[in-house]
Design an enzyme around this catalytic site. Structure first.
Site, PDB file in Angstrom:
ATOM      1  N   HIS A 105      36.621  47.002  36.966  1.00 51.23           N
ATOM      2  CA  HIS A 105      37.948  46.580  37.440  1.00 51.23           C
ATOM      3  C   HIS A 105      37.850  45.365  38.359  1.00 51.23           C
ATOM      4  O   HIS A 105      37.359  45.457  39.485  1.00 51.23           O
ATOM      5  CB  HIS A 105      38.637  47.759  38.155  1.00 51.23           C
ATOM      6  CG  HIS A 105      40.017  47.429  38.597  1.00 51.23           C
ATOM      7  ND1 HIS A 105      40.570  47.912  39.756  1.00 51.23           N
ATOM      8  CD2 HIS A 105      40.969  46.630  38.034  1.00 51.23           C
ATOM      9  CE1 HIS A 105      41.797  47.432  39.881  1.00 51.23           C
ATOM     10  NE2 HIS A 105      42.059  46.652  38.854  1.00 51.23           N
TER      11      HIS A 105
ATOM     12  N   ASN B  86      43.581  50.574  43.984  1.00 54.46           N
ATOM     13  CA  ASN B  86      44.981  50.680  43.548  1.00 54.46           C
ATOM     14  C   ASN B  86      45.638  51.989  43.978  1.00 54.46           C
ATOM     15  O   ASN B  86      46.855  52.057  44.112  1.00 54.46           O
ATOM     16  CB  ASN B  86      45.095  50.499  42.037  1.00 54.46           C
ATOM     17  CG  ASN B  86      45.070  49.032  41.669  1.00 54.46           C
ATOM     18  OD1 ASN B  86      45.320  48.180  42.511  1.00 54.46           O
ATOM     19  ND2 ASN B  86      44.766  48.732  40.425  1.00 54.46           N
TER      20      ASN B  86
ATOM     21  N   GLU C 119      35.375  46.925  41.033  1.00 58.48           N
ATOM     22  CA  GLU C 119      35.176  48.378  41.038  1.00 58.48           C
ATOM     23  C   GLU C 119      34.479  48.759  39.737  1.00 58.48           C
ATOM     24  O   GLU C 119      34.884  48.298  38.666  1.00 58.48           O
ATOM     25  CB  GLU C 119      36.515  49.115  41.107  1.00 58.48           C
ATOM     26  CG  GLU C 119      37.175  49.074  42.477  1.00 58.48           C
ATOM     27  CD  GLU C 119      38.521  49.813  42.497  1.00 58.48           C
ATOM     28  OE1 GLU C 119      38.753  50.558  43.445  1.00 58.48           O
ATOM     29  OE2 GLU C 119      39.334  49.623  41.572  1.00 58.48           O
TER      30      GLU C 119
HETATM   31  N1  CAA Z   1      39.242  29.447  40.484  1.00 58.72           N
HETATM   32  C1  CAA Z   1      38.371  29.232  41.486  1.00 58.72           C
HETATM   33  N2  CAA Z   1      38.736  29.137  42.795  1.00 58.72           N
HETATM   34  C2  CAA Z   1      40.046  29.265  43.075  1.00 58.72           C
HETATM   35  C3  CAA Z   1      41.019  29.528  42.086  1.00 58.72           C
HETATM   36  C4  CAA Z   1      40.559  29.617  40.736  1.00 58.72           C
HETATM   37  N3  CAA Z   1      41.388  29.888  39.708  1.00 58.72           N
HETATM   38  N4  CAA Z   1      42.230  29.624  42.693  1.00 58.72           N
HETATM   39  C5  CAA Z   1      42.026  29.438  44.009  1.00 58.72           C
HETATM   40  N5  CAA Z   1      40.718  29.224  44.251  1.00 58.72           N
HETATM   41  C6  CAA Z   1      40.057  28.990  45.532  1.00 58.72           C
HETATM   42  C7  CAA Z   1      40.523  27.716  46.173  1.00 58.72           C
HETATM   43  O1  CAA Z   1      39.744  26.613  45.713  1.00 58.72           O
HETATM   44  C8  CAA Z   1      40.317  27.997  47.647  1.00 58.72           C
HETATM   45  O2  CAA Z   1      38.937  27.801  47.963  1.00 58.72           O
HETATM   46  P1  CAA Z   1      38.471  27.342  49.445  1.00 58.72           P
HETATM   47  O3  CAA Z   1      38.865  28.462  50.360  1.00 58.72           O
HETATM   48  O4  CAA Z   1      36.990  27.189  49.293  1.00 58.72           O
HETATM   49  O5  CAA Z   1      39.234  26.076  49.712  1.00 58.72           O
HETATM   50  C9  CAA Z   1      40.603  29.499  47.764  1.00 58.72           C
HETATM   51  O6  CAA Z   1      40.477  30.026  46.438  1.00 58.72           O
HETATM   52  C10 CAA Z   1      41.989  29.789  48.284  1.00 58.72           C
HETATM   53  O7  CAA Z   1      42.942  29.175  47.450  1.00 58.72           O
HETATM   54  P2  CAA Z   1      44.238  28.408  47.986  1.00 58.72           P
HETATM   55  O8  CAA Z   1      43.894  27.600  49.205  1.00 58.72           O
HETATM   56  O9  CAA Z   1      44.885  27.729  46.833  1.00 58.72           O
HETATM   57  O10 CAA Z   1      45.266  29.537  48.358  1.00 58.72           O
HETATM   58  P3  CAA Z   1      45.397  30.490  49.604  1.00 58.72           P
HETATM   59  O11 CAA Z   1      44.499  30.178  50.740  1.00 58.72           O
HETATM   60  O12 CAA Z   1      46.851  30.575  49.822  1.00 58.72           O
HETATM   61  O13 CAA Z   1      44.854  31.881  49.005  1.00 58.72           O
HETATM   62  C11 CAA Z   1      44.873  33.805  47.642  1.00 58.72           C
HETATM   63  C12 CAA Z   1      45.367  32.391  47.813  1.00 58.72           C
HETATM   64  C13 CAA Z   1      43.355  33.830  47.507  1.00 58.72           C
HETATM   65  C14 CAA Z   1      45.507  34.331  46.357  1.00 58.72           C
HETATM   66  C15 CAA Z   1      45.300  34.642  48.906  1.00 58.72           C
HETATM   67  O14 CAA Z   1      46.678  34.518  49.116  1.00 58.72           O
HETATM   68  C16 CAA Z   1      44.957  36.115  48.765  1.00 58.72           C
HETATM   69  O15 CAA Z   1      43.850  36.543  48.975  1.00 58.72           O
HETATM   70  N6  CAA Z   1      45.983  36.943  48.398  1.00 58.72           N
HETATM   71  C17 CAA Z   1      45.787  38.348  48.153  1.00 58.72           C
HETATM   72  C18 CAA Z   1      45.220  38.553  46.783  1.00 58.72           C
HETATM   73  C19 CAA Z   1      45.024  40.008  46.449  1.00 58.72           C
HETATM   74  O16 CAA Z   1      45.296  40.913  47.220  1.00 58.72           O
HETATM   75  N7  CAA Z   1      44.556  40.240  45.233  1.00 58.72           N
HETATM   76  C20 CAA Z   1      44.387  41.575  44.727  1.00 58.72           C
HETATM   77  C21 CAA Z   1      45.563  41.928  43.895  1.00 58.72           C
HETATM   78  S1  CAA Z   1      45.444  43.578  43.307  1.00 58.72           S
HETATM   79  C22 CAA Z   1      44.534  43.451  41.919  1.00 58.72           C
HETATM   80  O17 CAA Z   1      44.171  42.416  41.437  1.00 58.72           O
HETATM   81  C23 CAA Z   1      44.155  44.739  41.296  1.00 58.72           C
HETATM   82  C24 CAA Z   1      45.102  45.337  40.360  1.00 58.72           C
HETATM   83  O18 CAA Z   1      44.651  46.040  39.475  1.00 58.72           O
HETATM   84  C25 CAA Z   1      46.571  45.239  40.524  1.00 58.72           C
END
Ligand code: CAA
Length: 289
Positions: free
Chosen positions: A138, A188, A150
């Site tokens: 996951h 989750n 996970e």
């Molecule tokens: N590929 C590689 N790197 C990427 C990327 C991609 N597609 N998109 C973003 N990044 C990198 C950026 O280059 C940046 O790197 P640096 O820190 O080295 O500069 C970093 O990620 C952060 O990106 P941004 O500056 O564009 O954006 P941000 O600081 O606003 O962060 C975020 C965005 C990482 C999404 C942050 O808001 C976050 O952590 N949010 C929570 C996400 C979360 O909780 N995810 C889990 C969801 S639940 C799930 O997935 C499970 C399920 O089953 C439902």
């Protein structure tokens, strides 16, 4: 592992394909047809081009990464894969059909994994050719950024399968949390009740969208508020997961918030549909209530 097949070229499948290719492995990317798989690769290209623009990776690295991803129109080439990762829609019948069809080409030592967010692994394993080589893997969104995977062995999963898949996950630079095959696994099971409760709070007009998210961002130090995160994950996916928790445990604490159901019925699925709790049609997201 050298060759990985990813089935499902949506948000998660493309993130997985990008991450795997970034770590030097060959990737076959598939979806319902070749055109959709090609569309998935195009999304990866956009994401990788942004990284080049921001100086995160070199142009030749991006080119090499993309050259390792091959969109495929059917499952036949996956006989060469060491690992097949299913990352399709969170519906059990869709996943089971994939395991049955892709199972026909699964190599004798290859592993089949599901990126399910909540559906029991032990149950789905019965639709794969060998439950000993079937496991939950996951990923979290955005896959290239999030540090966790996970790993969920089912009842019949061989320890060798768990070890190989853990090695693969760590090779992607991620940390692994091993979970028993219980509804929602670890993360989750905790996250979805929080998101669902945030929708109840909104539905009861205790606070508006912005304040609910602001409360959790500033009061809990979460990077995103729960409603913003729900839009990011996809409201249909959130509803599917909370429904699995409710159905498998029959515990009323997991009953879906009526407003979440309504949003999904309206086709307001979050970022991917342009509207969820926020409207994404402009430059910056605007709360809709
Ligand atoms: N590929 C590689 N790197 C990427 C990327 C991609 N597609 N998109 C973003 N990044 C990198 C950026 O280059 C940046 O790197 P640096 O820190 O080295 O500069 C970093 O990620 C952060 O990106 P941004 O500056 O564009 O954006 P941000 O600081 O606003 O962060 C975020 C965005 C990482 C999404 C942050 O808001 C976050 O952590 N949010 C929570 C996400 C979360 O909780 N995810 C889990 C969801 S639940 C799930 O997935 C499970 C399920 O089953 C439902």
């Amino acid at each position: 592992m050298r060759t990985i097949a990813v089935i499902g070229a949506g948000q998660m499948g493309t993130g997985i394909a990008q991450t795997v290719a970034a770590h030097g492995m060959q990737v076959m990317l598939s979806d319902i047809d070749l055109a959709t798989a090609n569309g998935g690769k195009a999304k990866i290209e956009t994401s990788v081009t942004k990284l080049v623009g921001r100086g995160k990776i070199e142009a030749d690295q991006a080119e090499a990464l993309l050259s390792r991803i091959t969109p495929v129109g059917d499952y036949a080439p996956m006989e060469a894969a060491d690992l097949i990762i299913e990352a399709a829609t969170e519906r059990e019948e869709i996943k089971n059909t994939i395991f049955e069809r892709a199972g026909k080409v699964l190599g004798p030592d290859a592993i089949m994994a599901s990126n399910t967010s909540s559906i029991p692994i032990t149950r789905m394993a019965n639709h794969s050719p060998d439950p000993e080589r079937f496991i939950g893997l996951h990923f979290f969104n955005p896959v290239p950024v999030m540090g966790l995977i996970e790993v969920i062995p089912g009842l019949a999963t061989a320890s060798q399968t768990t070890d190989r898949v853990t090695g693969f996950a760590e090779g992607l630079g991620k940390q692994v949390v091993l979970s028993q095959d219980e509804p929602g696994f670890v993360v989750n099971r905790i996250l979805l009740p929080m998101i669902n409760e945030a929708v109840f709070v909104l539905g009861q007009s205790t606070a508006g969208i912005e304040d609910i998210d602001k409360g959790c961002r500033l009061g809990l130090n979460h990077p995103m508020g729960p409603l913003q995160l729900a839009d990011f994950v996809g409201l249909d996916t959130c509803l599917d997961i909370i429904k699995v928790l409710y159905k498998t445990t029959r515990d009323s604490k997991y009953r879906p918030a009526p407003l979440l159901v309504k949003y999904v019925e309206a086709g307001w699925l979050g970022r991917k549909s342009g509207r969820g709790f926020y409207d994404y049609s402009g430059d910056a997201p605007v709360p809709t209530r």
